[in-house]
Design an enzyme around this catalytic site. Sequence first.
Site, PDB file in Angstrom:
ATOM      1  N   HIS A  16      -6.852  -2.512  -0.115  1.00 15.10           N
ATOM      2  CA  HIS A  16      -7.332  -3.807   0.550  1.00 15.10           C
ATOM      3  C   HIS A  16      -8.853  -4.188   0.437  1.00 15.10           C
ATOM      4  CE1 HIS A  16      -3.737  -2.615   3.402  1.00 15.10           C
ATOM      5  NE2 HIS A  16      -3.325  -3.755   2.494  1.00 15.10           N
ATOM      6  N   LYS A  40       8.331  -5.458  12.928  1.00 13.64           N
ATOM      7  CA  LYS A  40       7.766  -4.183  12.209  1.00 13.64           C
ATOM      8  C   LYS A  40       7.335  -3.566  13.517  1.00 13.64           C
ATOM      9  CE  LYS A  40       6.576  -5.609   7.567  1.00 13.64           C
ATOM     10  NZ  LYS A  40       5.493  -5.579   6.557  1.00 13.64           N
ATOM     11  N   SER A 127      -0.538   1.416   2.582  1.00 15.14           N
ATOM     12  CA  SER A 127      -0.709   1.832   4.129  1.00 15.14           C
ATOM     13  C   SER A 127       0.191   2.994   4.210  1.00 15.14           C
ATOM     14  CB  SER A 127      -0.354   0.844   4.934  1.00 15.14           C
ATOM     15  OG  SER A 127      -1.341  -0.148   4.745  1.00 15.14           O
TER      16      SER A 127
HETATM   17  P1  ADP Z   1       2.416  -6.759   3.791  1.00 11.62           P
HETATM   18  O1  ADP Z   1       3.175  -6.281   4.928  1.00 11.62           O
HETATM   19  O2  ADP Z   1       2.156  -8.267   3.652  1.00 11.62           O
HETATM   20  O3  ADP Z   1       2.691  -6.128   2.468  1.00 11.62           O
HETATM   21  P2  ADP Z   1      -0.170  -5.249   3.406  1.00 11.62           P
HETATM   22  O4  ADP Z   1      -0.988  -4.797   4.494  1.00 11.62           O
HETATM   23  O5  ADP Z   1       0.814  -3.893   2.867  1.00 11.62           O
HETATM   24  O6  ADP Z   1       0.838  -6.297   3.874  1.00 11.62           O
HETATM   25  O7  ADP Z   1      -0.687  -5.783   2.284  1.00 11.62           O
HETATM   26  C1  ADP Z   1      -1.388  -7.080   2.317  1.00 11.62           C
HETATM   27  C2  ADP Z   1      -1.886  -7.288   0.812  1.00 11.62           C
HETATM   28  O8  ADP Z   1      -2.600  -6.642   0.051  1.00 11.62           O
HETATM   29  C3  ADP Z   1      -0.632  -7.742  -0.052  1.00 11.62           C
HETATM   30  O9  ADP Z   1      -0.842  -9.008  -1.024  1.00 11.62           O
HETATM   31  C4  ADP Z   1      -0.541  -6.468  -0.871  1.00 11.62           C
HETATM   32  O10 ADP Z   1      -0.172  -6.638  -2.373  1.00 11.62           O
HETATM   33  C5  ADP Z   1      -1.845  -6.123  -1.050  1.00 11.62           C
HETATM   34  N1  ADP Z   1      -2.310  -4.620  -1.232  1.00 11.62           N
HETATM   35  C6  ADP Z   1      -1.834  -3.556  -0.524  1.00 11.62           C
HETATM   36  N2  ADP Z   1      -2.448  -2.546  -1.027  1.00 11.62           N
HETATM   37  C7  ADP Z   1      -3.182  -2.921  -1.935  1.00 11.62           C
HETATM   38  C8  ADP Z   1      -3.768  -2.054  -3.138  1.00 11.62           C
HETATM   39  N3  ADP Z   1      -3.881  -0.782  -3.057  1.00 11.62           N
HETATM   40  N4  ADP Z   1      -4.356  -2.909  -4.015  1.00 11.62           N
HETATM   41  C9  ADP Z   1      -4.453  -4.015  -4.154  1.00 11.62           C
HETATM   42  N5  ADP Z   1      -3.749  -4.720  -3.201  1.00 11.62           N
HETATM   43  C10 ADP Z   1      -2.973  -4.113  -2.426  1.00 11.62           C
END
Ligand code: ADP
Length: 158
Positions: A16, A40, A127
């Site tokens: 992120h 969730k 995550s």
């Molecule tokens: P959600 O529950 O909406 O998937 P996340 O917190 O998992 O929320 O992810 C938020 C955003 O960050 C999403 O667009 C996801 O694809 C992106 N994201 C998550 N992990 C990574 C990563 N390792 N590299 C790039 N983008 C990521």
Amino acid sequence: MKAVYPGSFDPVTYGHIDIITRVSGIVDELVVGILINNNKKPMFTMEERLEMLRESVKDLKNVKVQTFEGMTIDFARQNDAKVIIRGLRVISDYETEMQIAQTNRNIAPEIETLFLSTSLEYSFLSSTIAKEVAFYDAGVEKLVPPIVAKKFREKYNN
Ligand code: ADP
């Protein structure tokens, strides 16, 4: 240009942070939005997620962190942002992300979704993976900012 970057951030990872840092270099202002999703069951409370994100991006002057409920397009409109940022990792992200982006564009054609491809070293990081690595005490410091590693230690030691 003003953009929003929505997600659960449960917790924020270096994946992120990579996206946030790169976007902050191309937009005037970025608002990171932590989604309050009652369906969730998060590991970290909203307050903890907010604290961890704010601490992790505190050096990026054009980045703000907020929480929001409801639809991302409404969050974007409230912030007067015309762009929604999403990160794309592996192919499996593609299908759901396209669905969400198409739906959002149907409802709010004035707002564009912009995808950034992840940096290679974080392409398999999520995550969920960070939680697993922290649980087994297997070097989560490489995957998440220091404040998140500290919070993991607190949680798992209890
Ligand atoms: P959600 O529950 O909406 O998937 P996340 O917190 O998992 O929320 O992810 C938020 C955003 O960050 C999403 O667009 C996801 O694809 C992106 N994201 C998550 N992990 C990574 C990563 N390792 N590299 C790039 N983008 C990521």
